[in-house]
Scaffold this motif. Sequence first.
Motif, short mmCIF file in Angstrom:
data_model
loop_
_atom_site.label_atom_id
_atom_site.label_comp_id
_atom_site.label_asym_id
_atom_site.label_seq_id
_atom_site.Cartn_x
_atom_site.Cartn_y
_atom_site.Cartn_z
N GLY A 20 77.83 -9.12 -32.11
CA GLY A 20 76.58 -8.77 -32.76
C GLY A 20 76.69 -7.51 -33.60
N ARG A 21 75.58 -6.79 -33.74
CA ARG A 21 75.52 -5.69 -34.70
C ARG A 21 75.90 -4.34 -34.12
NH1 ARG A 21 70.35 -3.07 -34.54
NH2 ARG A 21 68.86 -4.09 -33.14
N ALA A 22 76.22 -4.29 -32.82
CA ALA A 22 76.61 -3.02 -32.21
C ALA A 22 77.82 -3.23 -31.32
CB ALA A 22 75.46 -2.43 -31.39
N PHE A 23 78.63 -2.19 -31.19
CA PHE A 23 79.73 -2.21 -30.23
C PHE A 23 79.15 -2.10 -28.83
CE2 PHE A 23 83.03 0.16 -27.82
CZ PHE A 23 84.06 -0.78 -27.89
N SER A 24 78.44 -1.02 -28.54
CA SER A 24 77.73 -0.88 -27.27
C SER A 24 76.77 0.30 -27.35
CB SER A 24 78.69 -0.67 -26.10
OG SER A 24 77.97 -0.40 -24.91
N ALA A 25 75.52 0.05 -26.97
CA ALA A 25 74.51 1.10 -26.98
C ALA A 25 74.56 1.97 -25.73
CB ALA A 25 73.12 0.49 -27.13
N GLY A 26 75.59 1.79 -24.92
CA GLY A 26 75.75 2.65 -23.75
C GLY A 26 75.20 2.03 -22.48
N LEU A 27 74.73 2.87 -21.57
CA LEU A 27 74.25 2.40 -20.28
C LEU A 27 72.97 1.59 -20.42
CD1 LEU A 27 74.72 5.52 -17.99
CD2 LEU A 27 76.29 3.62 -18.35
N ASP A 28 72.89 0.51 -19.67
CA ASP A 28 71.65 -0.25 -19.56
C ASP A 28 70.56 0.69 -19.05
OD1 ASP A 28 69.58 -1.98 -18.30
OD2 ASP A 28 70.98 -3.59 -18.82
N LYS A 29 69.40 0.63 -19.65
CA LYS A 29 68.31 1.54 -19.28
C LYS A 29 67.95 1.44 -17.81
CE LYS A 29 66.23 1.64 -23.90
NZ LYS A 29 65.04 1.30 -24.72
N ARG A 30 68.17 0.29 -17.20
CA ARG A 30 67.85 0.13 -15.79
C ARG A 30 68.65 1.09 -14.92
NH1 ARG A 30 69.40 -5.65 -14.37
NH2 ARG A 30 71.06 -5.14 -15.84
N PHE A 31 69.84 1.45 -15.39
CA PHE A 31 70.74 2.30 -14.61
C PHE A 31 70.13 3.68 -14.34
CE2 PHE A 31 74.43 5.12 -14.13
CZ PHE A 31 75.24 4.38 -13.28
N PHE A 32 69.28 4.16 -15.23
CA PHE A 32 68.76 5.51 -15.11
C PHE A 32 67.65 5.62 -14.07
CE2 PHE A 32 70.73 5.52 -19.27
CZ PHE A 32 71.35 6.75 -19.29
N ALA A 33 66.93 4.54 -13.82
CA ALA A 33 65.76 4.62 -12.96
C ALA A 33 65.95 3.98 -11.59
CB ALA A 33 64.56 3.96 -13.65
N ALA A 34 66.93 3.10 -11.45
CA ALA A 34 67.02 2.27 -10.26
C ALA A 34 67.97 2.84 -9.21
CB ALA A 34 67.47 0.87 -10.64
N GLN A 35 67.65 2.53 -7.94
CA GLN A 35 68.58 2.80 -6.85
C GLN A 35 69.80 1.89 -6.98
OE1 GLN A 35 67.32 5.98 -5.05
NE2 GLN A 35 68.54 4.74 -3.66
N GLU A 36 69.55 0.64 -7.36
CA GLU A 36 70.62 -0.34 -7.52
C GLU A 36 70.44 -1.10 -8.82
OE1 GLU A 36 72.08 -1.73 -3.07
OE2 GLU A 36 70.96 -3.11 -4.35
N VAL A 37 71.56 -1.51 -9.42
CA VAL A 37 71.56 -2.39 -10.59
C VAL A 37 72.52 -3.53 -10.27
CG1 VAL A 37 72.02 -2.62 -13.05
CG2 VAL A 37 71.09 -0.48 -12.18
N ASP A 38 72.00 -4.72 -10.15
CA ASP A 38 72.84 -5.89 -9.85
C ASP A 38 73.67 -5.69 -8.58
OD1 ASP A 38 71.89 -7.11 -12.18
OD2 ASP A 38 73.48 -6.21 -13.39
N GLY A 39 73.08 -5.06 -7.58
CA GLY A 39 73.77 -4.88 -6.31
C GLY A 39 74.68 -3.67 -6.24
N LEU A 40 74.80 -2.92 -7.33
CA LEU A 40 75.63 -1.72 -7.35
C LEU A 40 74.72 -0.51 -7.61
CD1 LEU A 40 78.64 -3.10 -9.41
CD2 LEU A 40 78.62 -2.58 -6.98
N PRO A 41 75.13 0.69 -7.15
CA PRO A 41 74.22 1.84 -7.21
C PRO A 41 73.95 2.32 -8.63
CG PRO A 41 76.39 2.52 -6.42
CD PRO A 41 76.38 1.02 -6.45
N GLY A 42 72.67 2.59 -8.90
CA GLY A 42 72.28 3.26 -10.13
C GLY A 42 72.39 4.76 -9.95
#
Length: 267
Positions: A66-88
């Motif tokens: 697509g139009r970007a290489f990577s925008a960095g961390l998924d925004k969920r990572f900043f607020a959540a205790q876990e993201v997809d079963g792994l710690p945020g």
Amino acid sequence: MTTSAVDPELLLRGGLAFEVDGPRATVTLARPEVLNAQTPLTWEALRAIGESLPDEVRVVVVRGEGRAFSAGLDKRFFAAQEVDGLPGIAGIAALSDDDADATIAGFQSGFSWLRHPARVTVAAVQGHAIGGGFQLALACDLRVVADDVQFCMAETSLGIVPDLGGTYPLVHAVGYARAVEICLTGRRVGAQEAVASGLALRSVPVGELDAAVDELVTGLVSAPAKAAAETLGLLAGVADGADPADALAAERAAQLRRLRSLAAGEG
């Protein structure tokens, strides 16, 4: 072209595609709908790819769909205790020192294999390469960028620090003073500055990025494999701080290995 030995479910959950074609492997960040934002599963899948690479792979290309290489961390990572079963971030903060250190070290291992001297790694970067995206590009030996690239080390501005291995190659690429300025201001670095400062090997129009990377890969695999591997090891030693005497000794030892291998008809 061969199929991946990595668990397809892990690749899917990590937002990656992976393929091997002879001496070339290609890793694609494949979540264009969120500008290839990364999660801990992305790093787990990257680590699995590094552990599964066939010996015949000599060049690894990392690219974004697509139009970007990577925008960095998924925004969920900043607020959540876990993201997809792994710690945020909140989850990591709640861990013991040893467990937190081990968790972050596991994340880093998804990037660190890209600097192993057994092969050359090339980042093909277009559009945004922010935070973790910037660090992923920095983890590669070489960067070819599109003329719309925007590098940004956003972590410090967000109250955290770059912790995926980006500080070492950034300082080596641009020097301490410029690395300080890039990290603390969080400003964008475009294609022209990236090439001038040593962050990127070359810049091309967006539509020519894939072709430019293909041309580079062809050149990188043109040398005999064993000679190329020995040369990469020598250069990596110098980059890691070998003093001149040690570098000379390493050259002598590598050359002797090559001469004996050639004399034995081993190529």
